[in-house]
Design a protein around this motif. Structure first.
Motif, PDB file in Angstrom:
ATOM      1  N   ARG A   1       0.833  -1.196   0.000  1.00 13.26           N
ATOM      2  CA  ARG A   1       0.000   0.000   0.000  1.00 13.26           C
ATOM      3  C   ARG A   1       0.869   1.248   0.000  1.00 13.26           C
ATOM      4  NH1 ARG A   1      -5.340   0.311   2.685  1.00 13.26           N
ATOM      5  NH2 ARG A   1      -6.200   2.318   2.065  1.00 13.26           N
ATOM      6  N   ARG A   2       0.502   2.201  -0.852  1.00 14.98           N
ATOM      7  CA  ARG A   2       1.209   3.478  -0.909  1.00 14.98           C
ATOM      8  C   ARG A   2       0.272   4.620  -0.549  1.00 14.98           C
ATOM      9  NH1 ARG A   2       2.928   2.375  -6.914  1.00 14.98           N
ATOM     10  NH2 ARG A   2       4.325   0.599  -6.605  1.00 14.98           N
ATOM     11  N   SER A   3       0.842   5.662  -0.008  1.00 13.78           N
ATOM     12  CA  SER A   3       0.055   6.874   0.254  1.00 13.78           C
ATOM     13  C   SER A   3      -0.136   7.600  -1.082  1.00 13.78           C
ATOM     14  CB  SER A   3       0.791   7.784   1.234  1.00 13.78           C
ATOM     15  OG  SER A   3       1.976   8.279   0.643  1.00 13.78           O
TER      16      SER A   3
ATOM     17  N   ALA B   1      -4.161   1.034  -7.840  1.00 12.50           N
ATOM     18  CA  ALA B   1      -4.584  -0.052  -6.954  1.00 12.50           C
ATOM     19  C   ALA B   1      -3.691  -0.096  -5.712  1.00 12.50           C
ATOM     20  CB  ALA B   1      -4.536  -1.388  -7.695  1.00 12.50           C
ATOM     21  N   HIS B   2      -2.474   0.392  -5.831  1.00 11.26           N
ATOM     22  CA  HIS B   2      -1.571   0.411  -4.671  1.00 11.26           C
ATOM     23  C   HIS B   2      -2.089   1.337  -3.579  1.00 11.26           C
ATOM     24  CE1 HIS B   2       1.858  -2.069  -5.821  1.00 11.26           C
ATOM     25  NE2 HIS B   2       1.729  -1.605  -7.074  1.00 11.26           N
ATOM     26  N   VAL B   3      -2.638   2.477  -3.978  1.00 13.18           N
ATOM     27  CA  VAL B   3      -3.154   3.448  -3.003  1.00 13.18           C
ATOM     28  C   VAL B   3      -4.349   2.851  -2.258  1.00 13.18           C
ATOM     29  CG1 VAL B   3      -4.220   5.734  -2.739  1.00 13.18           C
ATOM     30  CG2 VAL B   3      -2.254   5.450  -4.258  1.00 13.18           C
TER      31      VAL B   3
ATOM     32  N   VAL C   1       0.116  -5.504  -5.156  1.00 16.43           N
ATOM     33  CA  VAL C   1       1.381  -5.745  -4.466  1.00 16.43           C
ATOM     34  C   VAL C   1       2.482  -5.983  -5.494  1.00 16.43           C
ATOM     35  CG1 VAL C   1       0.982  -8.253  -4.200  1.00 16.43           C
ATOM     36  CG2 VAL C   1       2.492  -7.041  -2.585  1.00 16.43           C
ATOM     37  N   ASP C   2       3.625  -5.389  -5.231  1.00 18.17           N
ATOM     38  CA  ASP C   2       4.806  -5.634  -6.058  1.00 18.17           C
ATOM     39  C   ASP C   2       5.728  -6.544  -5.253  1.00 18.17           C
ATOM     40  OD1 ASP C   2       3.702  -3.843  -7.813  1.00 18.17           O
ATOM     41  OD2 ASP C   2       5.069  -2.193  -7.319  1.00 18.17           O
ATOM     42  N   ILE C   3       6.223  -7.591  -5.932  1.00 14.58           N
ATOM     43  CA  ILE C   3       7.053  -8.559  -5.221  1.00 14.58           C
ATOM     44  C   ILE C   3       8.407  -8.777  -5.893  1.00 14.58           C
ATOM     45  CG2 ILE C   3       5.036  -9.787  -4.280  1.00 14.58           C
ATOM     46  CD1 ILE C   3       5.967 -12.014  -6.518  1.00 14.58           C
TER      47      ILE C   3
ATOM     48  N   ASN D   1       4.100  -5.450 -18.894  1.00 19.62           N
ATOM     49  CA  ASN D   1       5.336  -4.696 -18.652  1.00 19.62           C
ATOM     50  C   ASN D   1       5.769  -4.691 -17.177  1.00 19.62           C
ATOM     51  OD1 ASN D   1       3.291  -3.004 -17.726  1.00 19.62           O
ATOM     52  ND2 ASN D   1       4.313  -1.120 -18.404  1.00 19.62           N
ATOM     53  N   GLU D   2       4.951  -5.286 -16.303  1.00 22.92           N
ATOM     54  CA  GLU D   2       5.320  -5.274 -14.877  1.00 22.92           C
ATOM     55  C   GLU D   2       5.234  -6.687 -14.299  1.00 22.92           C
ATOM     56  OE1 GLU D   2       3.385  -2.358 -12.390  1.00 22.92           O
ATOM     57  OE2 GLU D   2       3.527  -0.793 -13.907  1.00 22.92           O
ATOM     58  N   PRO D   3       6.290  -7.479 -14.454  1.00 24.09           N
ATOM     59  CA  PRO D   3       6.256  -8.862 -13.955  1.00 24.09           C
ATOM     60  C   PRO D   3       6.177  -8.967 -12.435  1.00 24.09           C
ATOM     61  CG  PRO D   3       8.459  -8.295 -14.778  1.00 24.09           C
ATOM     62  CD  PRO D   3       7.554  -7.153 -15.133  1.00 24.09           C
ATOM     63  N   TRP D   4       6.386  -7.872 -11.734  1.00 20.08           N
ATOM     64  CA  TRP D   4       6.370  -7.845 -10.258  1.00 20.08           C
ATOM     65  C   TRP D   4       5.032  -7.486  -9.645  1.00 20.08           C
ATOM     66  CZ3 TRP D   4       9.349  -4.614 -13.413  1.00 20.08           C
ATOM     67  CH2 TRP D   4       8.833  -3.325 -13.596  1.00 20.08           C
ATOM     68  N   HIS D   5       4.077  -7.029 -10.488  1.00 25.40           N
ATOM     69  CA  HIS D   5       2.821  -6.458  -9.995  1.00 25.40           C
ATOM     70  C   HIS D   5       1.679  -7.473 -10.008  1.00 25.40           C
ATOM     71  CE1 HIS D   5      -0.074  -2.937  -9.648  1.00 25.40           C
ATOM     72  NE2 HIS D   5      -0.887  -3.849 -10.170  1.00 25.40           N
ATOM     73  N   PHE D   6       1.083  -7.736  -8.850  1.00 26.97           N
ATOM     74  CA  PHE D   6      -0.004  -8.724  -8.714  1.00 26.97           C
ATOM     75  C   PHE D   6      -1.213  -8.124  -7.998  1.00 26.97           C
ATOM     76  CE2 PHE D   6       3.773 -11.183  -9.440  1.00 26.97           C
ATOM     77  CZ  PHE D   6       3.350 -12.295 -10.153  1.00 26.97           C
TER      78      PHE D   6
HETATM   79 ZN   LIG Z   1       2.641  -2.383  -8.742  1.00 27.40          ZN
END
Ligand SMILES: [Zn+2]
Length: 229
Positions: A135-137, A169-171, A176-178, A202-207
């Motif tokens: 989660r990000r602000s 979606a992070h906010v 989640v990025d892993i 383009n974002e293999p880390w983002h789920f």
């Molecule tokens: Zn992400």
């Protein structure tokens, strides 16, 4: 009168006179002594009284107390500021903001629960899933977007990587990025069992939690798109 009689009379008068004079002198002396004695008695009293009275003029103490009181009175207005500070601190201590970006605690309960199970499954296969960003602000998301705009040269290109806070979606705690790469590969392959899916090419880390656990993940999107704007 004979000479003898005269001398006697004179002597008697003299004795009486001397006696009177002496008596009066004694009386006078006694009175004077009394007066002096009284005066002597009063003097110490007067001096002792006047001395402490003069010494007390701890005019110094009075002077010191007054200055200390005045500062105390002036700060009586500030008490309002302490009252405002406590009200401000609870506002800042909102739980989502307090949790670090790497913590699973900031995620939505749905994604958190699924991710925990996936992490256990990965560990059984010898893979450790590490969270790099959960989660990000809004402020952090905006900062990342600003940096991406500089990096990619335009808002449109930047939003392929970093969405504005209102679309991220992070906010919301729903992404989640892993890492590391082994974890990305493992979750990309097995995530559907837990309802966790990779969303962008383009974002293999983002789920995100995009499907019901045990069902196929939806087709991947090439990249993020800022809907409006
Ligand atoms: Zn992400």
């Amino acid at each position: 009168m004979s000479v003898k009689v005269r001398t006697r009379l004179l002597s008697v008068i003299g004795v009486v006179g001397v006696g009177l004079v002496a008596g009066s002198l004694l009386l006078w002396h006694a009175q004077l002594g009394e007066m002096l004695g009284l005066a002597a008695d009063k003097e110490p009293v007067v001096s002792s009284v006047s001395a402490p009275a003069l010494a007390q003029p701890p005019a110094t103490t009075k002077a010191t107390t007054t200055p200390t009181r005045t500062p105390r009175r002036t700060p009586s207005t500030p008490p309002t500021t302490p009252k405002t500070t406590p009200t401000k601190s609870p506002k800042t201590t909102t739980t989502p903001k307090a949790t670090s970006e790497e913590s699973i605690d900031g995620l939505s309960s749905k994604l958190r629960t699924r991710l925990k199970k996936a992490m256990t499954g990965a560990r059984a296969d010898g893979v450790t899933i590490k969270i790099t960003s959960a989660r990000r602000s809004s402020a952090k998301q905006q900062r990342l977007l600003n940096e991406a705009i500089k990096k990619y040269g335009s808002y449109k290109l930047a939003t392929r990587w970093v969405l504005p806070p209102k679309y991220s979606a992070h906010v919301l705690g729903k992404a989640v990025d892993i890492g590391p790469t082994a974890a990305m590969t493992w979750l990309n392959k097995n995530g559907w069992k837990y309802g966790v899916c990779r969303r962008y090419d383009n974002e293999p880390w983002h789920f995100e939690a995009l499907t019901a656990p045990g069902t196929k993940c939806p087709p991947r999107e090439p990249h993020a798109v800022a809907k409006a704007d």
